[in-house]
Design a protein around this motif. Structure first.
Motif, PDB file in Angstrom:
ATOM      1  N   ASP A   1       5.268  13.783 -11.862  1.00 22.58           N
ATOM      2  CA  ASP A   1       5.900  13.744 -13.181  1.00 22.58           C
ATOM      3  C   ASP A   1       4.974  14.272 -14.280  1.00 22.58           C
ATOM      4  O   ASP A   1       5.440  14.822 -15.268  1.00 22.58           O
ATOM      5  CB  ASP A   1       6.364  12.329 -13.522  1.00 22.58           C
ATOM      6  CG  ASP A   1       7.528  11.877 -12.665  1.00 22.58           C
ATOM      7  OD1 ASP A   1       8.139  12.722 -11.961  1.00 22.58           O
ATOM      8  OD2 ASP A   1       7.840  10.663 -12.689  1.00 22.58           O
ATOM      9  N   LEU A   2       3.681  14.107 -14.090  1.00 22.03           N
ATOM     10  CA  LEU A   2       2.703  14.588 -15.071  1.00 22.03           C
ATOM     11  C   LEU A   2       2.283  16.031 -14.812  1.00 22.03           C
ATOM     12  O   LEU A   2       1.478  16.591 -15.559  1.00 22.03           O
ATOM     13  CB  LEU A   2       1.458  13.682 -15.063  1.00 22.03           C
ATOM     14  CG  LEU A   2       1.672  12.236 -15.502  1.00 22.03           C
ATOM     15  CD1 LEU A   2       0.406  11.415 -15.272  1.00 22.03           C
ATOM     16  CD2 LEU A   2       2.083  12.177 -16.969  1.00 22.03           C
ATOM     17  N   GLY A   3       2.823  16.616 -13.762  1.00 21.40           N
ATOM     18  CA  GLY A   3       2.484  18.002 -13.437  1.00 21.40           C
ATOM     19  C   GLY A   3       1.127  18.164 -12.792  1.00 21.40           C
ATOM     20  O   GLY A   3       0.543  19.253 -12.829  1.00 21.40           O
TER      21      GLY A   3
ATOM     22  N   LYS B   1       1.887   6.544  -6.939  1.00 20.36           N
ATOM     23  CA  LYS B   1       0.789   7.386  -7.428  1.00 20.36           C
ATOM     24  C   LYS B   1       1.177   8.865  -7.381  1.00 20.36           C
ATOM     25  O   LYS B   1       0.993   9.594  -8.350  1.00 20.36           O
ATOM     26  CB  LYS B   1      -0.462   7.127  -6.577  1.00 20.36           C
ATOM     27  CG  LYS B   1      -1.646   7.959  -6.946  1.00 20.36           C
ATOM     28  CD  LYS B   1      -2.930   7.537  -6.257  1.00 20.36           C
ATOM     29  CE  LYS B   1      -2.848   7.330  -4.795  1.00 20.36           C
ATOM     30  NZ  LYS B   1      -4.139   7.039  -4.158  1.00 20.36           N
ATOM     31  N   TYR B   2       1.740   9.291  -6.264  1.00 22.95           N
ATOM     32  CA  TYR B   2       2.140  10.696  -6.136  1.00 22.95           C
ATOM     33  C   TYR B   2       3.344  11.021  -7.017  1.00 22.95           C
ATOM     34  O   TYR B   2       3.447  12.119  -7.559  1.00 22.95           O
ATOM     35  CB  TYR B   2       2.415  11.053  -4.678  1.00 22.95           C
ATOM     36  CG  TYR B   2       1.135  11.260  -3.901  1.00 22.95           C
ATOM     37  CD1 TYR B   2       0.427  12.452  -3.996  1.00 22.95           C
ATOM     38  CD2 TYR B   2       0.624  10.263  -3.088  1.00 22.95           C
ATOM     39  CE1 TYR B   2      -0.755  12.652  -3.302  1.00 22.95           C
ATOM     40  CE2 TYR B   2      -0.555  10.444  -2.384  1.00 22.95           C
ATOM     41  CZ  TYR B   2      -1.241  11.642  -2.496  1.00 22.95           C
ATOM     42  OH  TYR B   2      -2.418  11.828  -1.812  1.00 22.95           O
TER      43      TYR B   2
ATOM     44  N   LYS C   1       0.819  -1.216   0.000  1.00 21.18           N
ATOM     45  CA  LYS C   1       0.000   0.000   0.000  1.00 21.18           C
ATOM     46  C   LYS C   1       0.854   1.268   0.000  1.00 21.18           C
ATOM     47  O   LYS C   1       0.617   2.171  -0.803  1.00 21.18           O
ATOM     48  CB  LYS C   1      -0.958   0.016   1.184  1.00 21.18           C
ATOM     49  CG  LYS C   1      -1.851   1.259   1.158  1.00 21.18           C
ATOM     50  CD  LYS C   1      -2.853   1.259   2.261  1.00 21.18           C
ATOM     51  CE  LYS C   1      -3.768   2.449   2.264  1.00 21.18           C
ATOM     52  NZ  LYS C   1      -3.557   3.539   1.373  1.00 21.18           N
ATOM     53  N   ASN C   2       1.830   1.351   0.870  1.00 22.19           N
ATOM     54  CA  ASN C   2       2.659   2.562   0.931  1.00 22.19           C
ATOM     55  C   ASN C   2       3.427   2.776  -0.365  1.00 22.19           C
ATOM     56  O   ASN C   2       3.535   3.906  -0.846  1.00 22.19           O
ATOM     57  CB  ASN C   2       3.627   2.501   2.115  1.00 22.19           C
ATOM     58  CG  ASN C   2       2.920   2.658   3.440  1.00 22.19           C
ATOM     59  OD1 ASN C   2       1.815   3.183   3.509  1.00 22.19           O
ATOM     60  ND2 ASN C   2       3.544   2.191   4.509  1.00 22.19           N
ATOM     61  N   ALA C   3       3.955   1.702  -0.938  1.00 23.72           N
ATOM     62  CA  ALA C   3       4.693   1.810  -2.198  1.00 23.72           C
ATOM     63  C   ALA C   3       3.769   2.260  -3.327  1.00 23.72           C
ATOM     64  O   ALA C   3       4.167   3.073  -4.171  1.00 23.72           O
ATOM     65  CB  ALA C   3       5.361   0.485  -2.545  1.00 23.72           C
TER      66      ALA C   3
ATOM     67  N   ASP D   1       0.200  19.667  -8.010  1.00 21.93           N
ATOM     68  CA  ASP D   1      -0.384  20.904  -7.474  1.00 21.93           C
ATOM     69  C   ASP D   1      -1.909  20.862  -7.532  1.00 21.93           C
ATOM     70  O   ASP D   1      -2.581  21.328  -6.607  1.00 21.93           O
ATOM     71  CB  ASP D   1       0.126  22.126  -8.236  1.00 21.93           C
ATOM     72  CG  ASP D   1       1.590  22.432  -7.951  1.00 21.93           C
ATOM     73  OD1 ASP D   1       2.090  21.992  -6.888  1.00 21.93           O
ATOM     74  OD2 ASP D   1       2.230  23.087  -8.786  1.00 21.93           O
ATOM     75  N   ASP D   2      -2.451  20.278  -8.608  1.00 17.12           N
ATOM     76  CA  ASP D   2      -3.910  20.145  -8.728  1.00 17.12           C
ATOM     77  C   ASP D   2      -4.462  19.267  -7.615  1.00 17.12           C
ATOM     78  O   ASP D   2      -5.527  19.557  -7.058  1.00 17.12           O
ATOM     79  CB  ASP D   2      -4.296  19.552 -10.082  1.00 17.12           C
ATOM     80  CG  ASP D   2      -3.993  20.480 -11.242  1.00 17.12           C
ATOM     81  OD1 ASP D   2      -3.921  21.703 -11.017  1.00 17.12           O
ATOM     82  OD2 ASP D   2      -3.824  19.991 -12.367  1.00 17.12           O
ATOM     83  N   ILE D   3      -3.752  18.203  -7.286  1.00 16.33           N
ATOM     84  CA  ILE D   3      -4.205  17.302  -6.222  1.00 16.33           C
ATOM     85  C   ILE D   3      -4.198  18.041  -4.888  1.00 16.33           C
ATOM     86  O   ILE D   3      -5.138  17.931  -4.104  1.00 16.33           O
ATOM     87  CB  ILE D   3      -3.326  16.039  -6.158  1.00 16.33           C
ATOM     88  CG1 ILE D   3      -3.486  15.228  -7.438  1.00 16.33           C
ATOM     89  CG2 ILE D   3      -3.675  15.191  -4.937  1.00 16.33           C
ATOM     90  CD1 ILE D   3      -2.442  14.153  -7.645  1.00 16.33           C
ATOM     91  N   GLN D   4      -3.134  18.821  -4.643  1.00 16.87           N
ATOM     92  CA  GLN D   4      -3.042  19.583  -3.399  1.00 16.87           C
ATOM     93  C   GLN D   4      -4.177  20.605  -3.293  1.00 16.87           C
ATOM     94  O   GLN D   4      -4.755  20.777  -2.224  1.00 16.87           O
ATOM     95  CB  GLN D   4      -1.690  20.316  -3.324  1.00 16.87           C
ATOM     96  CG  GLN D   4      -0.504  19.405  -3.180  1.00 16.87           C
ATOM     97  CD  GLN D   4      -0.453  18.740  -1.813  1.00 16.87           C
ATOM     98  OE1 GLN D   4      -0.887  19.318  -0.826  1.00 16.87           O
ATOM     99  NE2 GLN D   4       0.043  17.524  -1.777  1.00 16.87           N
ATOM    100  N   GLU D   5      -4.487  21.263  -4.397  1.00 13.25           N
ATOM    101  CA  GLU D   5      -5.510  22.312  -4.385  1.00 13.25           C
ATOM    102  C   GLU D   5      -6.934  21.758  -4.346  1.00 13.25           C
ATOM    103  O   GLU D   5      -7.779  22.238  -3.595  1.00 13.25           O
ATOM    104  CB  GLU D   5      -5.364  23.207  -5.620  1.00 13.25           C
ATOM    105  CG  GLU D   5      -4.109  24.052  -5.613  1.00 13.25           C
ATOM    106  CD  GLU D   5      -3.907  24.802  -6.916  1.00 13.25           C
ATOM    107  OE1 GLU D   5      -4.869  24.946  -7.700  1.00 13.25           O
ATOM    108  OE2 GLU D   5      -2.769  25.244  -7.148  1.00 13.25           O
TER     109      GLU D   5
END
Length: 73
Positions: free
Chosen positions: A26-28, A20-21, A13-15, A31-35
């Motif tokens: 890498d896909l940029g 995922k993050y 799970k942790n890996a 920041d969208d996920i954070q917001e």
């Protein structure tokens, strides 16, 4: 309805979360996920992350198989 998206090996799970993050970064999209949070990401964005995760996992598996093959020689 069953959930086919569950992690088969709970120890991974942790890996998987890290991967995922890493892919999102890498896909940029990090920041969208954070917001906006995961729940507000579009299907296209989440699919792009998932697809790239699969590509990386296949690549890792192929490399591991090649290394095992080379070690047996």
């Amino acid at each position: 309805m069953s959930n086919n998206n569950r992690i088969l090996n709970p120890k991974a799970k942790n890996a998987m979360d890290h991967l995922k993050y890493e892919v999102a970064h890498d896909l940029g999209l990090d920041d969208d996920i954070q917001e906006r949070g995961w729940e507000n990401m579009t299907t296209r964005e989440v699919g792009k992350i998932g697809g790239n995760m699969v590509k990386r996992m296949v690549s890792m598996a192929e490399e591991q198989m090649a290394n095992q093959q080379n070690a047996q020689k």
